[in-house]
Design a protein around this motif. Structure first.
Motif, PDB file in Angstrom:
ATOM      1  N   GLN A 229       0.825  -1.205   0.000  1.00  0.00           N
ATOM      2  CA  GLN A 229       0.000   0.000   0.000  1.00  0.00           C
ATOM      3  C   GLN A 229       0.865   1.263   0.000  1.00  0.00           C
ATOM      4  O   GLN A 229       0.504   2.275  -0.590  1.00  0.00           O
ATOM      5  CB  GLN A 229      -0.927  -0.007   1.219  1.00  0.00           C
ATOM      6  CG  GLN A 229      -1.899  -1.181   1.244  1.00  0.00           C
ATOM      7  CD  GLN A 229      -2.616  -1.381  -0.085  1.00  0.00           C
ATOM      8  OE1 GLN A 229      -3.075  -0.417  -0.720  1.00  0.00           O
ATOM      9  NE2 GLN A 229      -2.715  -2.642  -0.520  1.00  0.00           N
TER      10      GLN A 229
ATOM     11  N   VAL B  44       2.103   1.670  -3.637  1.00  0.00           N
ATOM     12  CA  VAL B  44       0.956   2.026  -4.478  1.00  0.00           C
ATOM     13  C   VAL B  44       0.625   3.510  -4.306  1.00  0.00           C
ATOM     14  O   VAL B  44       0.403   4.233  -5.281  1.00  0.00           O
ATOM     15  CB  VAL B  44      -0.259   1.147  -4.133  1.00  0.00           C
ATOM     16  CG1 VAL B  44      -1.535   1.746  -4.706  1.00  0.00           C
ATOM     17  CG2 VAL B  44      -0.056  -0.264  -4.686  1.00  0.00           C
TER      18      VAL B  44
ATOM     19  N   GLN C  45       1.049   6.563  -6.997  1.00  0.00           N
ATOM     20  CA  GLN C  45      -0.288   7.022  -7.386  1.00  0.00           C
ATOM     21  C   GLN C  45      -0.954   6.031  -8.348  1.00  0.00           C
ATOM     22  O   GLN C  45      -1.474   6.404  -9.402  1.00  0.00           O
ATOM     23  CB  GLN C  45      -0.212   8.415  -8.007  1.00  0.00           C
ATOM     24  CG  GLN C  45       0.344   9.469  -7.058  1.00  0.00           C
ATOM     25  CD  GLN C  45       0.404  10.854  -7.664  1.00  0.00           C
ATOM     26  OE1 GLN C  45       0.133  11.043  -8.850  1.00  0.00           O
ATOM     27  NE2 GLN C  45       0.746  11.845  -6.866  1.00  0.00           N
ATOM     28  N   LEU C  46      -0.917   4.760  -7.950  1.00  0.00           N
ATOM     29  CA  LEU C  46      -1.539   3.703  -8.735  1.00  0.00           C
ATOM     30  C   LEU C  46      -2.816   3.244  -8.056  1.00  0.00           C
ATOM     31  O   LEU C  46      -3.106   3.616  -6.918  1.00  0.00           O
ATOM     32  CB  LEU C  46      -0.564   2.526  -8.894  1.00  0.00           C
ATOM     33  CG  LEU C  46       0.760   2.857  -9.594  1.00  0.00           C
ATOM     34  CD1 LEU C  46       1.689   1.655  -9.550  1.00  0.00           C
ATOM     35  CD2 LEU C  46       0.510   3.269 -11.039  1.00  0.00           C
ATOM     36  N   GLY C  47      -3.561   2.404  -8.758  1.00  0.00           N
ATOM     37  CA  GLY C  47      -4.770   1.851  -8.170  1.00  0.00           C
ATOM     38  C   GLY C  47      -4.430   0.861  -7.079  1.00  0.00           C
ATOM     39  O   GLY C  47      -3.274   0.525  -6.831  1.00  0.00           O
ATOM     40  N   THR C  48      -5.435   0.369  -6.402  1.00  0.00           N
ATOM     41  CA  THR C  48      -5.231  -0.552  -5.299  1.00  0.00           C
ATOM     42  C   THR C  48      -4.649  -1.870  -5.784  1.00  0.00           C
ATOM     43  O   THR C  48      -4.858  -2.282  -6.933  1.00  0.00           O
ATOM     44  CB  THR C  48      -6.556  -0.814  -4.575  1.00  0.00           C
ATOM     45  OG1 THR C  48      -7.501  -1.358  -5.513  1.00  0.00           O
ATOM     46  CG2 THR C  48      -7.107   0.463  -3.971  1.00  0.00           C
ATOM     47  N   ARG C  49      -3.912  -2.537  -4.928  1.00  0.00           N
ATOM     48  CA  ARG C  49      -3.383  -3.863  -5.177  1.00  0.00           C
ATOM     49  C   ARG C  49      -3.719  -4.719  -3.960  1.00  0.00           C
ATOM     50  O   ARG C  49      -3.484  -4.313  -2.825  1.00  0.00           O
ATOM     51  CB  ARG C  49      -1.861  -3.846  -5.380  1.00  0.00           C
ATOM     52  CG  ARG C  49      -1.384  -3.034  -6.575  1.00  0.00           C
ATOM     53  CD  ARG C  49      -1.642  -3.765  -7.892  1.00  0.00           C
ATOM     54  NE  ARG C  49      -0.948  -3.115  -8.996  1.00  0.00           N
ATOM     55  CZ  ARG C  49      -1.453  -2.113  -9.699  1.00  0.00           C
ATOM     56  NH1 ARG C  49      -2.658  -1.628  -9.374  1.00  0.00           N
ATOM     57  NH2 ARG C  49      -0.772  -1.578 -10.698  1.00  0.00           N
ATOM     58  N   ARG C  50      -4.240  -5.907  -4.206  1.00  0.00           N
ATOM     59  CA  ARG C  50      -4.597  -6.790  -3.107  1.00  0.00           C
ATOM     60  C   ARG C  50      -4.058  -8.180  -3.389  1.00  0.00           C
ATOM     61  O   ARG C  50      -4.256  -8.730  -4.473  1.00  0.00           O
ATOM     62  CB  ARG C  50      -6.123  -6.859  -2.937  1.00  0.00           C
ATOM     63  CG  ARG C  50      -6.576  -7.636  -1.713  1.00  0.00           C
ATOM     64  CD  ARG C  50      -8.083  -7.603  -1.599  1.00  0.00           C
ATOM     65  NE  ARG C  50      -8.707  -8.318  -2.702  1.00  0.00           N
ATOM     66  CZ  ARG C  50      -8.915  -9.652  -2.704  1.00  0.00           C
ATOM     67  NH1 ARG C  50      -8.524 -10.377  -1.672  1.00  0.00           N
ATOM     68  NH2 ARG C  50      -9.482 -10.232  -3.734  1.00  0.00           N
TER      69      ARG C  50
ATOM     70  N   THR D  82       3.933  -3.800  -7.314  1.00  0.00           N
ATOM     71  CA  THR D  82       3.308  -2.505  -7.560  1.00  0.00           C
ATOM     72  C   THR D  82       3.371  -2.124  -9.033  1.00  0.00           C
ATOM     73  O   THR D  82       2.403  -1.616  -9.618  1.00  0.00           O
ATOM     74  CB  THR D  82       4.001  -1.418  -6.714  1.00  0.00           C
ATOM     75  OG1 THR D  82       3.898  -1.765  -5.330  1.00  0.00           O
ATOM     76  CG2 THR D  82       3.341  -0.072  -6.934  1.00  0.00           C
TER      77      THR D  82
ATOM     78  N   ARG E 196      -5.939  -5.377 -10.134  1.00  0.00           N
ATOM     79  CA  ARG E 196      -6.003  -5.026  -8.719  1.00  0.00           C
ATOM     80  C   ARG E 196      -5.668  -6.213  -7.827  1.00  0.00           C
ATOM     81  O   ARG E 196      -5.115  -6.036  -6.745  1.00  0.00           O
ATOM     82  CB  ARG E 196      -7.396  -4.499  -8.380  1.00  0.00           C
ATOM     83  CG  ARG E 196      -7.720  -3.153  -9.037  1.00  0.00           C
ATOM     84  CD  ARG E 196      -9.029  -2.608  -8.536  1.00  0.00           C
ATOM     85  NE  ARG E 196      -9.293  -1.280  -9.074  1.00  0.00           N
ATOM     86  CZ  ARG E 196     -10.337  -0.526  -8.740  1.00  0.00           C
ATOM     87  NH1 ARG E 196     -11.226  -0.990  -7.865  1.00  0.00           N
ATOM     88  NH2 ARG E 196     -10.489   0.670  -9.275  1.00  0.00           N
TER      89      ARG E 196
END
Length: 225
Positions: free
Chosen positions: A139, A142, A146-151, A180, A186
């Motif tokens: 997080q 990320v 300034q990227l989208g969420t990663r899970r 990342t 995502r």
């Protein structure tokens, strides 16, 4: 309320390290245009942190031992001792007991430093922390990029927990940097993990560039008045 002064014993040659730790007088050596307080004095009433103590040259080990025993430093080029009041922390990733047996680290200095040892276990010995660390690093990077969420999926997280991590926490953070940048969606799957984790994954092929625009279709710059 008091200073904390870190110094890397592996980053400087012996001559410079002595000047950095103990200071020097004006004219003590070429380029010493003015006197300088050493880091031991800068850390007065506080803490000096000697990182990578196992890489300290043997000549400096003897001088450090004398400083710790007498609680005094002698600046380079000076004939006077200066008293110090400082707490000393030392850290190393080497086995100092083995280094003592090999003759690369002074035995008397080892026992002088080994007052209250704190062993930091390798990451593989506390796998229960891997999930928290991985999510934190992921997080953080990320947000930085300034990227989208990663899970992480359950399978990917399980693989992280099963890996031996020879590079410890630094390697885990670099793994999260890879994820990342390289993860395509995502959700992070096994195939999104770095190849060294044994998943058989590889870097994706670079995106194909669009075909070149034919010369006759390129927009010509408008003539300026």
């Amino acid at each position: 309320r008091h200073p904390f002064v870190p110094v890397s014993c592996a980053a400087m040659p012996e001559g410079l390290l002595e000047s950095e730790l103990f200071g020097h007088t004006k004219g003590a050596f070429s380029g010493a245009h003015m006197a300088r307080r050493g880091l031991f004095l800068e850390a007065s009433r506080g803490t000096i942190f000697l990182d990578e103590i196992g890489e300290m040259p043997e000549g400096m080990q003897a001088k450090l031992l004398r400083t710790l025993e007498q609680r005094q430093v002698r600046p380079v080029g000076s004939d006077r001792e200066v008293g110090i009041d400082v707490r000393v922390l030392a850290a190393t990733n080497r086995d100092l007991q083995a280094a003592v047996q090999q003759g690369t680290f002074r035995e008397d200095l080892y026992y002088r430093l080994n007052v209250m040892p704190v062993r930091v276990p390798p990451l593989r010995d506390h796998a229960e922390d891997i999930a928290f660390l991985a999510e934190t690093f992921l997080q953080r990077h990320v947000a930085t990029n300034q990227l989208g969420t990663r899970r992480l999926t359950r399978e990917a997280l399980r693989r992280l927990e099963q890996y031996t991590w020879p590079g410890n926490v630094r390697q885990l953070e670099n793994c999260c940097r890879w994820i990342t940048v390289m993860a395509s969606g995502r959700e992070v799957h096994l195939g999104d993990l770095p190849p060294e984790l044994g998943t058989g994954s590889a870097r994706p092929a670079p995106p194909r560039l669009p075909p070149a625009i034919p010369q006759d279709r390129r927009q010509r710059p408008s003539a300026r008045p």
